[in-house]
Design an enzyme around this catalytic site. Structure first.
Site, short mmCIF file in Angstrom:
data_model
loop_
_atom_site.label_atom_id
_atom_site.label_comp_id
_atom_site.label_asym_id
_atom_site.label_seq_id
_atom_site.Cartn_x
_atom_site.Cartn_y
_atom_site.Cartn_z
N GLU A 11 2.03 -0.11 -5.07
CA GLU A 11 1.04 0.72 -5.32
C GLU A 11 2.14 1.98 -5.63
OE1 GLU A 11 -3.11 2.94 -3.89
OE2 GLU A 11 -1.62 2.37 -2.41
N ASP A 66 0.77 -1.19 0.09
CA ASP A 66 -0.01 -0.02 -0.04
C ASP A 66 1.13 1.27 -0.10
OD1 ASP A 66 -2.89 1.05 0.50
OD2 ASP A 66 -1.88 2.32 2.08
#
Length: 506
Positions: free
Chosen positions: A205, A168
């Site tokens: 990401e 993330d």
């Protein structure tokens, strides 16, 4: 990487859940409850991090606690592996629960050594740096913190046998202890070179909330894949009919060679997606022009404002037949584009039955039907949208021209286009040639105009004829016919906001 199916919350997998290789987004940290001003709606999230090494105890069946949660997670992974399904863990190392300087919440790292575990600016009154949007940024490139992260990742591989990780806001992990972006971040490099972790699937990401956007140039050592945000935006914009998107649409369908054809990187390093756990679901993408996040308790300030969505003429759910038919076509257009694209496709859980969050594009805090998988809806739509999804995914997995290991060469594809720079051009067609891969040529056309386009078809290879596999303007079961429908001759009238796929067969 073959196919990713993103499950934002652990659900009971049934026999209909798939022939897909999933990406499991799973909160890997142990939590305990904390007070929160939005407590009326935080039933599942808003908990405090204690460690990076254990499953959330509340995932244990019947509330039996952390030991059972650990055992059951291992049993789940073993069962999925037996079924040929890999498990990729979503991990969040960019921030913790310990909040910002204005609302400090000390539970672990902050109390142990704040200057080691967090990025700080000692010259500022608000000392904790915030590249995560959550008030603090974990100091992952400090030697002590880096080893903690590496140890926890190895633990999930060696103890729980997960197959890889999605990181993330991974760009936050590419910053120095003062927040300066690094060309060769120690943590990212260590993961790519680690004897255990380097054998796993690694997905970044490649952006953070501080503006470090690294799509296509995330430090990768030819090991890291990336969520391709440029792919998402280009596909959304072309399919909904934005002007000037044809060239970008073609580039993304081709595997984003402009981003990833560098050194030893491959098309599969591009994780292609239309929707993810953040943002609109696929249905909401075609049903809402604006986010509707009132239930989150933040007065609509949360969630992205740049959704590139189109409600097809009405905001929210409606009984209007023509609007609903257009929405069905658009969802199928998105899926067909995704499955024809070179790279690794990722589908969000629930899109296969048109799950809605009622326009909420930041639904992390809801333990409700907004986020729960609706098995009854899946069953009720099994002969329509789910059938189409399953068929197109099956085609993707079986046809050798899709999901190639290498980037397209000039002789692999013919673009039936001579007006690339026309901003009003919203029709694109192309042929993928089988060459030495076999499987038969594929012809695809996407019409994002509001009118029919009667297009001239290329001649099929000698001794073969075009068979219609997909026409998203047709209703189920004619929208996808696996064996193909014969009789397609020299032209085809492609309907507004629809797509077509033909297969060359003897």
């Amino acid at each position: 990487m073959h196919f990713l199916y993103q499950i934002p919350h652990l659900v009971e997998l049934g026999v209909n859940a798939v022939e897909l290789l999933p990406i499991f987004e799973y909160d890997e940290f142990e939590f305990q409850r904390r007070p929160n001003p939005r407590d009326h709606m935080l039933n599942t999230w808003g908990y405090s991090t204690l460690n990076f090494f254990s499953p959330m105890s509340r995932y244990a069946s019947n509330g039996e606690g952390p030991t059972v949660a650990s055992i059951e997670f291992k049993q789940m992974v073993k069962a999925l592996h037996k079924a040929g399904i890999e498990v990729i863990l979503d991990v969040v190392y960019n921030h913790t629960n310990e909040n910002d300087d204005e609302h400090p919440y000390t539970t672990s790292f902050r109390g142990i050594d704040n200057l080691v575990y967090y990025m700080v600016n000692l010259k500022s009154y608000v000392q904790l740096l915030n590249f995560s949007g959550c008030g603090n940024s974990f100091n992952c490139n400090h030697p002590v913190v880096k080893e903690l992260v590496l140890d926890s990742l190895r633990h999930w591989v060696t103890e729980y046998h997960v197959d890889g990780f999605r990181f993330d806001l991974a760009s936050s992990l590419c910053r120095d202890t003062d927040g300066t972006p690094l060309q060769s971040p120690p943590l990212i490099r260590a993961i790519a070179k680690d004897p255990v972790l380097s054998k796993c699937k690694l997905i970044a990401e490649p952006w953070d909330c501080g503006g470090l956007y690294q799509v296509g140039n995330f430090p990768n050592w030819d090991r890291w894949g990336e969520w391709n945000g440029m792919y998402r935006d280009a596909i959304r914009r072309f399919v909904k009919g934005d002007p000037g998107m044809k060239s970008s649409f073609a580039t993304r369908l081709s595997g984003s060679a402009d981003l990833y054809n560098v050194n030893k990187r491959k098309p599969y390093h591009s994780i292609n997606f239309i929707t993810a756990h953040d943002g609109f679901t696929l249905f909401d993408l075609v049903a809402y022009n604006e986010k509707h996040n009132d239930a989150n308790g933040e007065d609509g300030r949360d969630g992205s404002n740049d959704n590139f969505s189109w409600n097809c003429g009405f905001e929210g759910e409606t009984n209007d037949f023509s609007i609903n038919a257009l929405r069905q076509r658009q969802m199928k257009n998105f899926l067909l584009a995704l499955m024809l694209s070179q790279g690794t496709p990722m589908v969000l859980m629930g899109d296969e039955y048109a799950h809605t969050r009622f326009g909420n594009n930041n639904s992390y805090g809801h333990d409700s039907l907004i986020n729960h998988f609706q098995w009854n809806q899946l069953r009720s739509k099994h002969t329509d949208q789910f059938r189409f999804f399953a068929g197109i995914i099956r085609l993707r997995r079986r046809h050798p021209l899709l999901g190639r290991a290498n980037f397209l060469l000039e002789e692999d594809v013919t673009w039936h286009e001579d007006q690339w720079d026309n901003p009003d051009g919203r029709f694109l067609s192309f042929t993928l040639h089988e060459r030495d891969l076999g499987g038969g040529d594929l012809y695809a056309a996407f019409n994002a105009h509001s009118y029919f386009v009667n297009t001239i078809l290329p001649s099929p290879p000698d001794g073969k004829h075009w068979y219609r596999l997909v026409d998203t303007n047709l209703t189920s079961p004619d929208d996808f016919v696996e064996e193909g429908v014969p009789g397609v001759l020299g032209t085809y009238n492609v309907a507004p906001f629809s797509s077509l796929l033909l297969h060359a067969k003897a």
